[in-house]
Scaffold this motif. Structure first.
Motif, PDB file in Angstrom:
ATOM      1  N   GLY A  60       0.800  -1.227   0.000  1.00 59.04           N
ATOM      2  CA  GLY A  60       0.000   0.000   0.000  1.00 59.04           C
ATOM      3  C   GLY A  60       0.825   1.265   0.000  1.00 59.04           C
ATOM      4  N   SER A  61       2.129   1.177  -0.297  1.00 56.61           N
ATOM      5  CA  SER A  61       3.001   2.355  -0.203  1.00 56.61           C
ATOM      6  C   SER A  61       2.681   3.432  -1.230  1.00 56.61           C
ATOM      7  N   THR A  62       1.946   3.100  -2.280  1.00 57.39           N
ATOM      8  CA  THR A  62       1.608   4.102  -3.302  1.00 57.39           C
ATOM      9  C   THR A  62       0.325   4.855  -2.951  1.00 57.39           C
ATOM     10  N   ARG A  63      -0.283   4.509  -1.831  1.00 56.02           N
ATOM     11  CA  ARG A  63      -1.547   5.112  -1.446  1.00 56.02           C
ATOM     12  C   ARG A  63      -1.326   6.262  -0.469  1.00 56.02           C
ATOM     13  N   ALA A  64      -2.400   6.886  -0.019  1.00 54.02           N
ATOM     14  CA  ALA A  64      -2.334   8.018   0.904  1.00 54.02           C
ATOM     15  C   ALA A  64      -1.644   7.627   2.207  1.00 54.02           C
ATOM     16  N   ALA A  65      -1.084   8.613   2.891  1.00 57.66           N
ATOM     17  CA  ALA A  65      -0.331   8.378   4.123  1.00 57.66           C
ATOM     18  C   ALA A  65      -1.171   7.742   5.229  1.00 57.66           C
ATOM     19  N   SER A  66      -2.458   7.982   5.240  1.00 57.34           N
ATOM     20  CA  SER A  66      -3.306   7.446   6.306  1.00 57.34           C
ATOM     21  C   SER A  66      -4.041   6.172   5.882  1.00 57.34           C
ATOM     22  N   ALA A  67      -3.580   5.547   4.815  1.00 59.24           N
ATOM     23  CA  ALA A  67      -4.268   4.373   4.277  1.00 59.24           C
ATOM     24  C   ALA A  67      -3.941   3.113   5.078  1.00 59.24           C
ATOM     25  N   ARG A  68      -4.864   2.171   5.028  1.00 61.62           N
ATOM     26  CA  ARG A  68      -4.621   0.837   5.583  1.00 61.62           C
ATOM     27  C   ARG A  68      -5.061  -0.182   4.551  1.00 61.62           C
ATOM     28  N   ILE A  69      -4.680  -1.425   4.751  1.00 65.36           N
ATOM     29  CA  ILE A  69      -5.051  -2.511   3.853  1.00 65.36           C
ATOM     30  C   ILE A  69      -6.030  -3.410   4.590  1.00 65.36           C
ATOM     31  N   THR A  70      -7.201  -3.621   3.990  1.00 68.14           N
ATOM     32  CA  THR A  70      -8.227  -4.486   4.561  1.00 68.14           C
ATOM     33  C   THR A  70      -8.641  -5.494   3.493  1.00 68.14           C
ATOM     34  N   MET A  71      -8.509  -6.781   3.813  1.00 67.64           N
ATOM     35  CA  MET A  71      -8.857  -7.837   2.858  1.00 67.64           C
ATOM     36  C   MET A  71      -9.564  -8.972   3.589  1.00 67.64           C
ATOM     37  N   ASN A  72     -10.321  -9.758   2.829  1.00 62.03           N
ATOM     38  CA  ASN A  72     -10.946 -10.963   3.386  1.00 62.03           C
ATOM     39  C   ASN A  72     -10.073 -12.191   3.187  1.00 62.03           C
ATOM     40  N   THR A  94      -0.959  -4.356  12.883  1.00 64.06           N
ATOM     41  CA  THR A  94      -2.284  -4.964  12.975  1.00 64.06           C
ATOM     42  C   THR A  94      -3.248  -3.990  13.619  1.00 64.06           C
ATOM     43  N   SER A  95      -4.369  -3.763  12.940  1.00 63.90           N
ATOM     44  CA  SER A  95      -5.421  -2.906  13.474  1.00 63.90           C
ATOM     45  C   SER A  95      -6.411  -3.766  14.251  1.00 63.90           C
ATOM     46  N   THR A 115      -4.470  -4.051   8.337  1.00 59.44           N
ATOM     47  CA  THR A 115      -3.293  -3.376   8.885  1.00 59.44           C
ATOM     48  C   THR A 115      -3.743  -2.122   9.628  1.00 59.44           C
ATOM     49  N   GLY A 116      -2.821  -1.528  10.357  1.00 57.31           N
ATOM     50  CA  GLY A 116      -3.077  -0.219  10.940  1.00 57.31           C
ATOM     51  C   GLY A 116      -3.019   0.828   9.844  1.00 57.31           C
ATOM     52  N   THR A 117      -3.205   2.078  10.194  1.00 57.27           N
ATOM     53  CA  THR A 117      -3.094   3.160   9.207  1.00 57.27           C
ATOM     54  C   THR A 117      -1.695   3.750   9.280  1.00 57.27           C
ATOM     55  N   GLY A 118      -1.234   4.273   8.163  1.00 52.75           N
ATOM     56  CA  GLY A 118       0.084   4.895   8.115  1.00 52.75           C
ATOM     57  C   GLY A 118       0.673   4.788   6.728  1.00 52.75           C
ATOM     58  N   THR A 119       1.920   5.179   6.626  1.00 52.57           N
ATOM     59  CA  THR A 119       2.603   5.076   5.336  1.00 52.57           C
ATOM     60  C   THR A 119       3.228   3.688   5.213  1.00 52.57           C
ATOM     61  N   GLU A 147     -10.299   0.374   0.831  1.00 52.79           N
ATOM     62  CA  GLU A 147      -9.086   0.211   1.637  1.00 52.79           C
ATOM     63  C   GLU A 147      -8.084  -0.728   0.979  1.00 52.79           C
ATOM     64  N   LEU A 148      -8.351  -1.106  -0.252  1.00 52.39           N
ATOM     65  CA  LEU A 148      -7.418  -1.935  -1.006  1.00 52.39           C
ATOM     66  C   LEU A 148      -7.098  -1.321  -2.368  1.00 52.39           C
ATOM     67  N   GLU A 149      -7.980  -0.473  -2.885  1.00 50.52           N
ATOM     68  CA  GLU A 149      -7.786   0.036  -4.242  1.00 50.52           C
ATOM     69  C   GLU A 149      -6.468   0.802  -4.380  1.00 50.52           C
ATOM     70  N   TYR A 150      -5.874   0.630  -5.551  1.00 45.29           N
ATOM     71  CA  TYR A 150      -4.592   1.215  -5.947  1.00 45.29           C
ATOM     72  C   TYR A 150      -3.395   0.637  -5.204  1.00 45.29           C
ATOM     73  N   SER A 151      -3.609  -0.401  -4.395  1.00 43.84           N
ATOM     74  CA  SER A 151      -2.472  -1.120  -3.820  1.00 43.84           C
ATOM     75  C   SER A 151      -1.825  -1.927  -4.937  1.00 43.84           C
ATOM     76  N   ARG A 152      -0.606  -2.345  -4.713  1.00 40.84           N
ATOM     77  CA  ARG A 152       0.086  -3.191  -5.686  1.00 40.84           C
ATOM     78  C   ARG A 152       0.183  -4.602  -5.133  1.00 40.84           C
ATOM     79  N   VAL A 153      -0.030  -5.585  -5.990  1.00 49.17           N
ATOM     80  CA  VAL A 153       0.142  -6.992  -5.630  1.00 49.17           C
ATOM     81  C   VAL A 153       1.440  -7.432  -6.290  1.00 49.17           C
ATOM     82  N   LEU A 154       2.397  -7.842  -5.469  1.00 47.34           N
ATOM     83  CA  LEU A 154       3.730  -8.175  -5.950  1.00 47.34           C
ATOM     84  C   LEU A 154       4.023  -9.656  -5.766  1.00 47.34           C
TER      85      LEU A 154
END
Length: 186
Positions: A60-72, A94-95, A115-119, A147-154
């Motif tokens: 999620g490093s390409t997203r906003a500074a306060s972003a978190r990653i949430t997935m099922n 961990t959030s 995840t928690g929020t942050g960069t 909370e997942l959009e524009y993340s990168r899957v590597l």
């Protein structure tokens, strides 16, 4: 017999709904799998259209500074086998829900991982060894797909070098990335 035909139809329908490939292209892709038996388990192993990789990271490093990653759930497929199921998973912080919640086999649960929020938020699964991978399926949280959009899957190798990279789009809760399609590596 009839059971095999029904299973093939159901599988083809599932992938047709989630990809822009025709049923014929999907069938041709399945035909490129080699049937093997290993440790008394019978399954298909891909013979082409796969990439070797050991780690899968949602970055999620390409997203906003306060972003978190949430997935099922995250499914990492080698042929028809989810090789991420039950594997060791970690995340930047961990959030509410631990990283392991995304590799427990419950793609439609209400927990998953968060995840928690942050960069530089990230989530990662270690497949234990290098495997020949055919696709990665990421199930976003249905209630919080943004909370997942524009993340990168590597897809990373043993040395954690990037093998493939995909970008998660918008307005969808299921994202499927095929190894036989061009990467949008940046």
């Amino acid at each position: 017999g009839t059971t095999a035909q029904t299973t093939t139809t159901m599988t083809t329908t599932l992938y047709t709904l989630r990809s822009n490939r025709s049923p014929l292209q999907i069938h041709q892709n399945y035909a490129r799998h080699q049937h093997i038996i290993e440790n008394n388990r019978s399954y298909n192993r891909p013979t082409e259209g796969c990439n070797p990789g050991r780690y899968v990271r949602v970055d999620g490093s390409t997203r906003a500074a306060s972003a978190r990653i949430t997935m099922n759930e995250v499914q990492v497929m080698s042929g028809f086998i989810n090789v991420a199921l039950g594997r060791a998973a970690t995340q930047a912080s961990t959030s509410t829900y631990a990283a392991s919640g995304c590799v427990d086999g419950s793609e439609y649960n209400l927990k998953g991982c968060k995840t928690g929020t942050g960069t530089n938020m990230w989530w990662e699964v270690d497949l234990g060894t290098t495997r020949c991978l055919t696709s990665i399926i990421v199930h976003a949280d249905d209630l919080l797909p943004t909370e997942l959009e524009y993340s990168r899957v590597l897809l990373l190798d043993e040395a954690r070098s990037e093998v493939r990279a995909f970008t998660v789009g918008r307005d969808s809760s299921i994202h499927m990335f095929h190894m036989s399609t061009p990467s949008n590596k940046t």
